[in-house]
Design an enzyme around this catalytic site. Sequence first.
Site, PDB file in Angstrom:
ATOM      1  N   ARG A   1      59.956  21.189  49.471  1.00 31.46           N
ATOM      2  CA  ARG A   1      61.394  21.308  49.666  1.00 31.46           C
ATOM      3  C   ARG A   1      62.060  19.952  49.531  1.00 31.46           C
ATOM      4  O   ARG A   1      61.535  18.948  50.021  1.00 31.46           O
ATOM      5  CB  ARG A   1      61.699  21.862  51.065  1.00 31.46           C
ATOM      6  CG  ARG A   1      61.706  23.376  51.093  1.00 31.46           C
ATOM      7  CD  ARG A   1      62.885  23.910  50.292  1.00 31.46           C
ATOM      8  NE  ARG A   1      62.877  25.343  50.116  1.00 31.46           N
ATOM      9  CZ  ARG A   1      62.296  25.997  49.103  1.00 31.46           C
ATOM     10  NH1 ARG A   1      61.647  25.350  48.159  1.00 31.46           N
ATOM     11  NH2 ARG A   1      62.375  27.314  49.019  1.00 31.46           N
TER      12      ARG A   1
ATOM     13  N   GLU B   1      70.455  20.495  44.988  1.00 34.69           N
ATOM     14  CA  GLU B   1      70.092  21.110  43.702  1.00 34.69           C
ATOM     15  C   GLU B   1      71.272  21.902  43.164  1.00 34.69           C
ATOM     16  O   GLU B   1      71.947  22.569  43.959  1.00 34.69           O
ATOM     17  CB  GLU B   1      68.883  22.034  43.894  1.00 34.69           C
ATOM     18  CG  GLU B   1      67.627  21.253  44.269  1.00 34.69           C
ATOM     19  CD  GLU B   1      66.378  22.130  44.425  1.00 34.69           C
ATOM     20  OE1 GLU B   1      66.407  23.303  44.014  1.00 34.69           O
ATOM     21  OE2 GLU B   1      65.380  21.623  44.960  1.00 34.69           O
TER      22      GLU B   1
ATOM     23  N   HIS C   1      62.940  22.467  39.863  1.00 36.25           N
ATOM     24  CA  HIS C   1      62.501  23.501  40.809  1.00 36.25           C
ATOM     25  C   HIS C   1      61.766  24.641  40.075  1.00 36.25           C
ATOM     26  O   HIS C   1      62.199  25.788  40.086  1.00 36.25           O
ATOM     27  CB  HIS C   1      63.705  24.047  41.591  1.00 36.25           C
ATOM     28  CG  HIS C   1      63.311  24.668  42.903  1.00 36.25           C
ATOM     29  ND1 HIS C   1      64.077  24.589  44.033  1.00 36.25           N
ATOM     30  CD2 HIS C   1      62.228  25.389  43.273  1.00 36.25           C
ATOM     31  CE1 HIS C   1      63.494  25.236  45.022  1.00 36.25           C
ATOM     32  NE2 HIS C   1      62.360  25.735  44.578  1.00 36.25           N
TER      33      HIS C   1
HETATM   34  N1  LIG Z   1      58.687  24.374  44.384  1.00 34.78           N
HETATM   35  C1  LIG Z   1      58.695  25.662  44.493  1.00 34.78           C
HETATM   36  O1  LIG Z   1      59.202  26.363  43.625  1.00 34.78           O
HETATM   37  C2  LIG Z   1      58.066  26.322  45.675  1.00 34.78           C
HETATM   38  C3  LIG Z   1      57.419  27.549  45.520  1.00 34.78           C
HETATM   39  C4  LIG Z   1      56.856  28.165  46.631  1.00 34.78           C
HETATM   40  C5  LIG Z   1      56.970  27.546  47.873  1.00 34.78           C
HETATM   41  N2  LIG Z   1      57.630  26.384  48.000  1.00 34.78           N
HETATM   42  C6  LIG Z   1      57.736  25.705  49.285  1.00 34.78           C
HETATM   43  O2  LIG Z   1      56.458  25.158  49.613  1.00 34.78           O
HETATM   44  C7  LIG Z   1      56.348  25.003  51.019  1.00 34.78           C
HETATM   45  C8  LIG Z   1      55.006  25.520  51.501  1.00 34.78           C
HETATM   46  O3  LIG Z   1      54.893  26.897  51.252  1.00 34.78           O
HETATM   47  P1  LIG Z   1      53.641  27.750  51.816  1.00 34.78           P
HETATM   48  O4  LIG Z   1      53.774  29.094  51.227  1.00 34.78           O
HETATM   49  O5  LIG Z   1      52.392  26.996  51.671  1.00 34.78           O
HETATM   50  O6  LIG Z   1      54.057  27.802  53.341  1.00 34.78           O
HETATM   51  P2  LIG Z   1      53.073  28.012  54.581  1.00 34.78           P
HETATM   52  O7  LIG Z   1      53.947  28.446  55.701  1.00 34.78           O
HETATM   53  O8  LIG Z   1      51.919  28.863  54.206  1.00 34.78           O
HETATM   54  O9  LIG Z   1      52.543  26.538  54.879  1.00 34.78           O
HETATM   55  C9  LIG Z   1      53.337  25.517  55.412  1.00 34.78           C
HETATM   56  C10 LIG Z   1      52.437  24.651  56.260  1.00 34.78           C
HETATM   57  O10 LIG Z   1      53.204  23.545  56.722  1.00 34.78           O
HETATM   58  C11 LIG Z   1      52.766  23.264  58.038  1.00 34.78           C
HETATM   59  N3  LIG Z   1      53.775  22.480  58.742  1.00 34.78           N
HETATM   60  C12 LIG Z   1      54.901  22.913  59.366  1.00 34.78           C
HETATM   61  N4  LIG Z   1      55.544  21.879  59.923  1.00 34.78           N
HETATM   62  C13 LIG Z   1      54.807  20.766  59.637  1.00 34.78           C
HETATM   63  C14 LIG Z   1      54.954  19.388  59.945  1.00 34.78           C
HETATM   64  N5  LIG Z   1      55.993  18.948  60.678  1.00 34.78           N
HETATM   65  N6  LIG Z   1      54.023  18.543  59.493  1.00 34.78           N
HETATM   66  C15 LIG Z   1      52.963  18.974  58.772  1.00 34.78           C
HETATM   67  N7  LIG Z   1      52.744  20.274  58.465  1.00 34.78           N
HETATM   68  C16 LIG Z   1      53.679  21.150  58.897  1.00 34.78           C
HETATM   69  C17 LIG Z   1      52.522  24.605  58.655  1.00 34.78           C
HETATM   70  O11 LIG Z   1      51.650  24.526  59.763  1.00 34.78           O
HETATM   71  C18 LIG Z   1      51.896  25.371  57.496  1.00 34.78           C
HETATM   72  O12 LIG Z   1      50.490  25.311  57.554  1.00 34.78           O
HETATM   73  C19 LIG Z   1      57.560  25.740  51.588  1.00 34.78           C
HETATM   74  O13 LIG Z   1      58.562  24.786  51.883  1.00 34.78           O
HETATM   75  C20 LIG Z   1      58.032  26.607  50.447  1.00 34.78           C
HETATM   76  O14 LIG Z   1      59.397  26.896  50.543  1.00 34.78           O
HETATM   77  C21 LIG Z   1      58.170  25.743  46.914  1.00 34.78           C
HETATM   78  O1  LIG Z   2      60.532  28.895  48.130  1.00 30.03           O
HETATM   79  C1  LIG Z   2      60.230  29.326  47.023  1.00 30.03           C
HETATM   80  O2  LIG Z   2      59.720  30.442  46.853  1.00 30.03           O
HETATM   81  C2  LIG Z   2      60.413  28.438  45.837  1.00 30.03           C
HETATM   82  O3  LIG Z   2      61.167  27.328  46.147  1.00 30.03           O
HETATM   83  C3  LIG Z   2      60.879  29.146  44.609  1.00 30.03           C
HETATM   84  O4  LIG Z   2      62.258  29.143  44.441  1.00 30.03           O
HETATM   85  P1  LIG Z   2      62.886  29.967  43.226  1.00 30.03           P
HETATM   86  O5  LIG Z   2      62.653  31.414  43.534  1.00 30.03           O
HETATM   87  O6  LIG Z   2      64.331  29.647  43.204  1.00 30.03           O
HETATM   88  O7  LIG Z   2      62.182  29.563  41.996  1.00 30.03           O
END
Ligand SMILES: NC(=O)c1ccc[n+]([C@@H]2O[C@H](COP(=O)([O-])OP(=O)(O)OC[C@H]3O[C@@H](n4cnc5c(N)ncnc54)[C@H](O)[C@@H]3O)[C@@H](O)[C@H]2O)c1
Ligand SMILES: O=C(O)[C@H](O)COP(=O)(O)O
Length: 527
Positions: A230, A259, A278
């Site tokens: 994020r 963004e 993203h």
């Molecule tokens: N770039 C993208 O398009 C994209 C796509 C999917 C997910 N994401 C993002 O990726 C991130 C992770 O997703 P996920 O599905 O693995 O989530 P998840 O909930 O499975 O994992 C997140 C982890 O972060 C840990 N956490 C929470 N607070 C913390 C802290 N202060 N310090 C260290 N660790 C901490 C939690 O314990 C958990 O294990 C989310 O922010 C999600 O929105 C981004």
């Molecule tokens: O949290 C998510 O699932 C990712 O950031 C993906 O975002 P998007 O659906 O806009 O690609």
Amino acid sequence: MSKVLVSDPIDQAGIDILSQVAQVDVKTNLSPEELVSIIPEYDAMMIRSGTRVTKEIIEVGKQLKIIGRAGVGVDNVDVPAATRQGIVVVNSPEGNTIAAAEHALAMMLSLSRHIPEANQSVKNSQWDRKRFIGAEVYKKTIGIVGLGKIGSHVATVVRSMGMKLLAYDPFISLERADQLGCRLVDMDLLLRESDYVTLHIPKTPETTHLINAEALATMKPTARIINCSRGGVIDEAALSEALKTGKIAGAALDVFESEPLGESPLRELGKEVILTPHLGASTAEAQVNVAIDVAEQIRDVLLGLPARSAVNIPGLSSNVLEQLKPYMRLAETLGNLVSQLAGGRIEQLNVRLQGELATNNSQPLVVASLKGLLSQALRERVNYVNASIEAKERGIRVIETRDASVQDYSGGSLLLSAKGSLGEHSVTGALLSDGEIHITSIDEFPINVPPSHHMLFTLHRDMPGIIGKIGSLLGSFNVNIASMQVGRKIVRGDAVMVLSIDDPLPEGILTEITKVPGIRDAYTVTL
Ligand SMILES: NC(=O)c1ccc[n+]([C@@H]2O[C@H](COP(=O)([O-])OP(=O)(O)OC[C@H]3O[C@@H](n4cnc5c(N)ncnc54)[C@H](O)[C@@H]3O)[C@@H](O)[C@H]2O)c1
Ligand SMILES: O=C(O)[C@H](O)COP(=O)(O)O
């Protein structure tokens, strides 16, 4: 027919599912003002990260029942505002895990081998091999911040690439980290020792600017950082400065504080920085997964069924919810009944799960009890989503207890007692084998009656003639009695009488009933 607004690009597989039950309008790139003006006509929204669902939008979305996020992060939705308004917020927690993990890995390798710049130079008719000497990841140390779904998949892959793994995640057990081949360490050590740092955490108050100037200063000058989680977990100004001054060697970012990325010093940097718009979840496979996952949940909620991945109601599998549903109906009925018996302002609700019920997850039953309890005051404004918040705001204390030793009904029973400004009352109920709800005690007096729409309860002295007097009185007011039952603990002691009546009690009759000798109290109830 229900109406669903799809305000970000969503795979057709999701639109097809929604179209089975609703009119689906796909309107992307709406301004906040346009959203505010059209949202009142919609029952559901389906979004990705491109739509910001603000409090203002939620407040005018009076028909909204569900907001579906086709992805993981719900930080673009004002979840507390949705919860307050009783709107379910759902996401797809696993649909894009692999896509995001693979994007982080692609970023790490691209950064190490300068792929984007090298590609551009060849396309510009150059053949410069010296400028693009890279670094291997083999035997290097990677620090994974956040060992959840995405972080775990990254761990599995980089382990097989021969990297040494460190992880920081205060909510993960040593055993889990061990299974993944990670050494669980504190953030400071992770930053000091890692050649690559990859972030897989949600944006929370604790993680905002987790990577700031101070954190960057502790990293190796050869270290590279990857953020596909994020925007805002890295302080972008501090990162630009650290890259410019050579405090770290590189950064690959998929997400940004704001963004789309506007004016930014990051854009001015060279091959040490890779920026993608993203794209973590942007694979064909992930988009089908999240679209189907979320569209199915929106469809179910519009059909009155539970959602499997709601972020603001108890997270239970649909199987478990299906089993608990009859008991949730029981809890709601008893909550409604006890609030009417107690009257006045309720200060405390005791919820006791008895017999087999004591082994269940109590949360849905507590929520359903509160929904029933508040339904007199809030009517249709209260639902499973906002019942707990509404109760908390009214200062209602909830105490849960369990007693597995009570063996009164197969399936167990539920006892609710409400303490308020006018005193305390309790009711017990159970489900019979045909699933019918029965009230099985009132203020500890045993009875066995199904609830009906209009009911009259009395607390009276167990003495000859009293039942006849109440019957005649009701008759004189033209009230028809459908059924009647008396419950007592001892002969000629106190007793309760429960009458199901065909119509609401006419004005004034309750006062007449309380004047009958032997009657201590009388209550009318509408369920
Ligand atoms: N770039 C993208 O398009 C994209 C796509 C999917 C997910 N994401 C993002 O990726 C991130 C992770 O997703 P996920 O599905 O693995 O989530 P998840 O909930 O499975 O994992 C997140 C982890 O972060 C840990 N956490 C929470 N607070 C913390 C802290 N202060 N310090 C260290 N660790 C901490 C939690 O314990 C958990 O294990 C989310 O922010 C999600 O929105 C981004
Ligand atoms: O949290 C998510 O699932 C990712 O950031 C993906 O975002 P998007 O659906 O806009 O690609």
